[in-house]
Design a protein around this motif. Structure first.
Motif, short mmCIF file in Angstrom:
data_model
loop_
_atom_site.label_atom_id
_atom_site.label_comp_id
_atom_site.label_asym_id
_atom_site.label_seq_id
_atom_site.Cartn_x
_atom_site.Cartn_y
_atom_site.Cartn_z
N GLU A 1 0.84 -1.30 0.07
CA GLU A 1 -0.04 -0.04 -0.01
C GLU A 1 0.86 1.19 -0.04
OE1 GLU A 1 -3.01 0.40 2.94
OE2 GLU A 1 -3.84 -1.51 2.82
N ASN A 2 1.89 1.20 1.19
CA ASN A 2 2.64 2.42 0.89
C ASN A 2 3.54 2.64 -0.27
OD1 ASN A 2 1.58 3.03 3.68
ND2 ASN A 2 3.27 1.56 4.47
N PHE A 3 3.93 1.46 -0.57
CA PHE A 3 4.68 1.52 -1.98
C PHE A 3 3.95 2.29 -3.03
CE2 PHE A 3 5.98 -0.92 -5.82
CZ PHE A 3 7.42 -0.47 -5.85
N SER B 1 -2.54 14.71 -1.37
CA SER B 1 -1.43 14.11 -0.56
C SER B 1 -1.24 15.15 0.65
CB SER B 1 0.03 14.34 -1.42
OG SER B 1 0.08 15.70 -1.80
N ASN B 2 -0.92 14.34 1.65
CA ASN B 2 -0.58 15.01 2.88
C ASN B 2 0.95 15.17 2.97
OD1 ASN B 2 0.52 12.21 3.70
ND2 ASN B 2 -1.65 11.79 4.32
N ASN B 3 1.25 15.74 4.43
CA ASN B 3 2.77 16.27 4.59
C ASN B 3 3.37 14.97 5.17
OD1 ASN B 3 2.59 18.72 3.69
ND2 ASN B 3 1.42 19.48 5.32
N SER B 4 2.60 13.89 5.37
CA SER B 4 3.26 12.70 6.20
C SER B 4 4.30 11.96 4.93
CB SER B 4 2.40 11.69 6.80
OG SER B 4 1.65 11.38 5.76
N GLU B 5 4.78 10.86 5.61
CA GLU B 5 5.70 10.11 4.53
C GLU B 5 4.99 9.23 3.91
OE1 GLU B 5 9.58 9.81 7.62
OE2 GLU B 5 8.58 7.87 7.05
N ARG B 6 3.54 9.15 4.26
CA ARG B 6 2.87 8.11 3.34
C ARG B 6 1.94 9.23 2.63
NH1 ARG B 6 6.35 4.24 3.98
NH2 ARG B 6 6.37 3.69 6.29
N SER B 7 1.61 8.58 1.35
CA SER B 7 0.76 9.32 0.31
C SER B 7 -0.34 8.41 0.03
CB SER B 7 1.26 9.93 -0.75
OG SER B 7 1.88 8.55 -1.49
N SER B 8 -1.56 9.02 -0.38
CA SER B 8 -2.92 8.26 -0.54
C SER B 8 -3.68 9.12 -1.47
CB SER B 8 -3.72 8.21 0.90
OG SER B 8 -4.04 9.36 1.46
N SER C 1 -12.87 7.33 5.65
CA SER C 1 -11.50 8.16 5.84
C SER C 1 -10.15 7.19 5.79
CB SER C 1 -11.39 8.73 7.35
OG SER C 1 -10.20 9.26 7.68
N ILE C 2 -9.22 7.65 4.89
CA ILE C 2 -8.38 6.60 4.47
C ILE C 2 -7.12 7.66 4.88
CG2 ILE C 2 -6.92 5.36 2.76
CD1 ILE C 2 -9.63 4.68 1.45
N SER C 3 -6.09 7.13 5.43
CA SER C 3 -5.04 8.03 5.90
C SER C 3 -5.25 9.34 6.27
CB SER C 3 -4.15 7.84 4.64
OG SER C 3 -3.64 6.61 4.18
N CYS D 1 -5.56 -3.84 -12.60
CA CYS D 1 -6.42 -2.88 -12.10
C CYS D 1 -5.61 -1.46 -11.56
CB CYS D 1 -6.94 -3.30 -10.46
SG CYS D 1 -7.74 -4.94 -10.71
N PRO D 2 -5.04 -0.76 -12.41
CA PRO D 2 -4.05 0.27 -12.23
C PRO D 2 -4.91 1.60 -11.56
CG PRO D 2 -5.09 0.41 -14.55
CD PRO D 2 -5.26 -0.91 -13.70
N GLY D 3 -6.20 1.55 -11.34
CA GLY D 3 -6.85 2.51 -10.63
C GLY D 3 -7.07 2.22 -9.27
N PHE D 4 -6.61 0.99 -8.69
CA PHE D 4 -6.72 0.62 -7.13
C PHE D 4 -5.43 0.57 -6.54
CE2 PHE D 4 -10.22 -0.94 -9.93
CZ PHE D 4 -11.25 -0.58 -8.92
N ILE D 5 -5.39 0.62 -5.04
CA ILE D 5 -4.34 0.51 -4.29
C ILE D 5 -3.67 -0.85 -4.69
CG2 ILE D 5 -3.79 0.12 -2.06
CD1 ILE D 5 -3.19 2.93 -2.86
N ARG D 6 -4.49 -1.89 -4.61
CA ARG D 6 -3.93 -3.18 -4.62
C ARG D 6 -4.64 -3.69 -5.59
NH1 ARG D 6 -6.78 -3.23 0.36
NH2 ARG D 6 -4.89 -2.44 1.25
N GLU D 7 -4.06 -4.97 -6.15
CA GLU D 7 -4.74 -5.97 -7.19
C GLU D 7 -5.49 -6.86 -6.67
OE1 GLU D 7 -3.10 -7.69 -11.46
OE2 GLU D 7 -1.78 -7.43 -10.00
N VAL D 8 -5.03 -7.73 -5.56
CA VAL D 8 -5.65 -8.68 -4.95
C VAL D 8 -5.92 -8.44 -3.71
CG1 VAL D 8 -5.43 -11.24 -4.55
CG2 VAL D 8 -4.62 -10.21 -6.63
#
Length: 706
Positions: free
Chosen positions: A579-581, A609-616, A637-639, A680-687
């Motif tokens: 997810e983070n990747f 995009s927030n100011n943390s090290e993770r983006s969503s 709410s996500i991230s 599924c390029p529009g999704f955070i994960r494929e499976v």
């Protein structure tokens, strides 16, 4: 965290398919019918494109791709059953003898060996293929993406298979007497792991010599040979290594290293095979044709060395007295064995207990021939030493260890990528083996390498607490240490409690340094199936820019017969790391295109995009369309980014298109601009997590007998 749930009262399948919301589209009944010459049907391709199921099917495809046939020596190729079957399918289609390749061109017998071995070449894989790669093209062209077409028109086949017996002297003699009139030769031979020295008679050993001799003299540029088995690397290893020792008149360890390094072939031998090959070594060397003819040291000419009529001078060996004398000859002084090894029954016994390694097609057994660890059993807590320098006693960087393959009984670490090896503590403990393989970096995941404390090194610590040991390069009376650096990840046991969350990024950065400097790195834990496999999966995800299930399959197949089994906690950590990747890639791509495409303050899809090290990322939709209804209108709410569930068809279409565009064009941080390989390029994960667990369970169950 909540999922967006949609209920469709008037489903338009074409629209859902265009937005990649269908696992498998509706197909007509004829889609499963294959045209003559095609290896796959339209249905097969659709099943392959659905990464929610049938991982066993994908594994078989990846194995056949990974171990597809390559030439080794004297016009003899090593390959798998798929190579044999594809050749005969094409032979049946072409009444003449001209076999076509994947492009429809006649096969040329000259094979150009790449600098990167085929089995670890990241281009030689099916895991990076997406729906876009497998659509709107002729089936035959798509076949070549899933299956490697034969590169030679083989005519001499040796099938190593369970239940086969050694060809008798009379059978081989009859073949020889008919050589001039035979268009093809087909032999069956016992597989690796099926016989021991006590099972062999003198006639059986002579059969091994004569089969090697027949291959050596009969295989020419016009009559090439294929040594093959189901997976391309297990059952053929015994005969393949015998043939290499016979053809080149070399020792066992030299043959193993040469097969791996010079010829780039994957292979797997059991401990019993190694002991058998040790006894066969002097016999094969004694009968080697190089004792009677000039040796051509140029490996590039190995496949052109046989003249088309050299087989006419062939005579078979029938003197069993020579076999007896070789077997009864005094054994040479053996080198001191390492204190860590792998038993024939796939069980390692160490100071901390027994570790079971599950092999493909083998039932888990109780330990019988375990090898125990002796010597230093100090606590792993010493890994965290704060001292900057470790001093050795009087070693002067000398390490007294035996030959390169003896301490591991011929079982080499698995080459996952050109720069990445995955193995066990036994592999990391053998300095001669590391030298032969050119490995100059090590990542030690929770284990102590015995020879490290005998050398001088300086220590640097990362923010996550990993130690990086840098060694001086000095020669001693024993073996020289060719390892530049070792990263030690401490306090991580394979007990379902230890975690790699805080250290995995440092490990990947260390591996990246090795990659950039053109080195090779071995990642190891105790047996190379859980902790170190987790690190390797993450490296493959990052290096190839593919999703977790694809990277898992890529590593699993290249670990050969040792089945990787990251524990549930480590696997879930990889799932969250993915997810983070992906989010970090989106954030990076977003920042790179923000100056060109500004995001308007409308109700359409928006990237945050927030100011943390993770983006969503998320989407905000305000209008509601009657074609979709939702079970709940609560805000999610996500991230830390609030949004409402998508409900509008119009805005939904627009948001998907924009998010897909971001995924396809994003920068992976290298010189190339590649997208993440995903359907599924529009999704955070494929499976999803539960599907991944189910499919891995089904994969492992296929290799465990009830």
């Amino acid at each position: 965290k909540y999922y967006n749930t949609f209920v469709l009262d008037d489903a338009i399948m074409s629209r859902l398919d265009s937005y990649k919301l269908l696992s498998i589209p509706l197909l007509n009944p004829e889609s499963s019918i294959k045209c003559p010459g095609d290896l796959c049907s339209e249905y097969d391709l659709e099943v392959f494109n659905n990464w929610d199921s049938n991982y066993l099917y994908r594994e078989k495809l990846e194995i056949s791709k990974m171990s597809s046939a390559t030439p080794v020596i004297r016009n003899v190729w090593f390959g798998n059953t798929t190579d044999f079957e594809c050749l005969h399918i094409q032979s049946n289609l072409n009444s003449n003898s001209n076999i076509k390749d994947e492009n429809g061109s006649e096969i040329k017998e000259k094979y150009e060996r790449s600098e990167i071995p085929l089995h670890c070449d990241p281009r030689n894989t099916i895991v990076a293929l997406t729906k876009k790669d497998l659509s709107k093209k002729p089936i035959r062209e798509l076949d070549s993406k899933l299956i490697t077409f034969p590169k030679s028109n083989w005519k001499f086949f040796v099938h190593c298979v369970d239940g086969a017996r050694f060809p008798s002297f009379v059978e081989l003699k009859n073949i020889f007497m008919s050589l001039s009139s035979l268009d093809q030769i087909y032999l069956e031979f016992p597989p690796s792991g099926a016989v021991g020295l006590g099972d062999l008679s003198e006639e059986d050993i002579l059969s091994i010599v004569n089969v090697c001799k027949l291959l050596y003299y009969r295989c020419t540029s016009d009559f090439t040979g294929l040594l093959y088995c189901s997976d391309g690397y297990t059952e053929t290893s015994l005969l393949g290594i015998c043939f290499l020792m016979y053809s080149k008149n070399i020792k066992l360890d030299d043959a193993l290293i040469k097969l791996h390094m010079d010829y780039g072939r994957p292979f797997f031998i059991f401990k019993s095979d190694y002991f058998l090959l040790e006894k066969l070594e002097p016999i094969l060397n004694r009968f080697s044709p190089l004792n009677y003819e000039e040796d051509d040291d140029e490996d590039e000419d190995d496949n052109e060395a046989s003249s088309n009529d050299s087989w006419k001078n062939l005579t078979f060996e029938d003197n069993t007295f020579l076999i007896k004398s070789a077997l009864l000859s005094p054994k040479s002084d053996s080198k001191r064995r390492s204190s860590v090894g792998v038993s024939r029954n796939s069980v390692i016994t160490t100071a901390t207990g027994q570790h079971v390694v599950q092999l493909r097609g083998q039932q888990i057994q109780t330990p019988q021939l375990g090898v125990s660890v002796t010597g230093d059993t100090r606590s792993e807590s010493s890994f965290g030493s704060s001292s900057s320098t470790s001093t050795s006693s009087d070693s002067e960087d000398e390490i007294d260890i035996g030959g390169p393959c003896e301490s591991v009984a011929g079982s080499l670490p698995s080459r996952i990528l050109p720069h990445l090896y995955l193995g066990s503590l036994a592999h990391a403990s053998s300095v001669p083996l590391l030298k032969e393989l050119g490995i100059n970096y090590l990542v030690s995941v929770g284990e102590r390498i015995p020879w490290v404390d005998d050398l001088n090194y300086s220590i640097e610590s990362t923010e996550s607490g990993c130690d990086i040991l840098k060694f001086s390069q000095r020669s001693g009376k024993g073996s020289k240490c060719y390892v530049n650096e070792v990263m030690r990840i401490s306090n991580i046991n394979d007990d379902g409690i230890g975690t790699l969350t805080t250290t995995i990024n440092d490990a990947l950065e260390f591996i990246g340094k090795c990659y950039n400097e053109g080195g090779k790195v071995l990642v190891h834990c105790q047996v190379g199936v859980s902790r170190s496999a987790t690190v390797c999966i993450a490296e493959v995800m990052k290096r190839l820019s593919i999703s977790l299930p694809r990277a898992y399959l890529f590593v699993r197949v290249r670990r050969l017969n040792v089945i990787i089994q990251p524990n549930l906690k480590l696997m879930y950590e990889l799932f969250k790391w993915e997810e983070n990747f992906v989010k970090s890639k989106i954030k990076k791509r977003q920042s790179s295109v923000s100056s060109v495409n500004s995001i308007t303050a409308s109700n359409s899809s928006t990237l945050f995009s927030n100011n943390s090290e993770r983006s969503s990322f998320s989407a905000s939709i305000s209008s509601v369309n009657s074609n979709f209804t939702t079970s709940s209108l609560r805000e999610n709410s996500i991230s830390g980014v609030s949004f409402k569930p998508r409900l509008s068809v119009v805005n939904f279409e627009k948001s998907i298109v924009e998010e897909e565009d971001v995924f396809i064009q994003m920068d992976i941080g290298s010189d190339q601009h590649d997208m993440i390989a995903s359907n599924c390029p529009g999704f955070i994960r494929e499976v999803d997590w539960f599907i991944l667990c189910r499919e891995i369970f089904n994969l492992n169950r296929a290799y465990i007998n009830p």
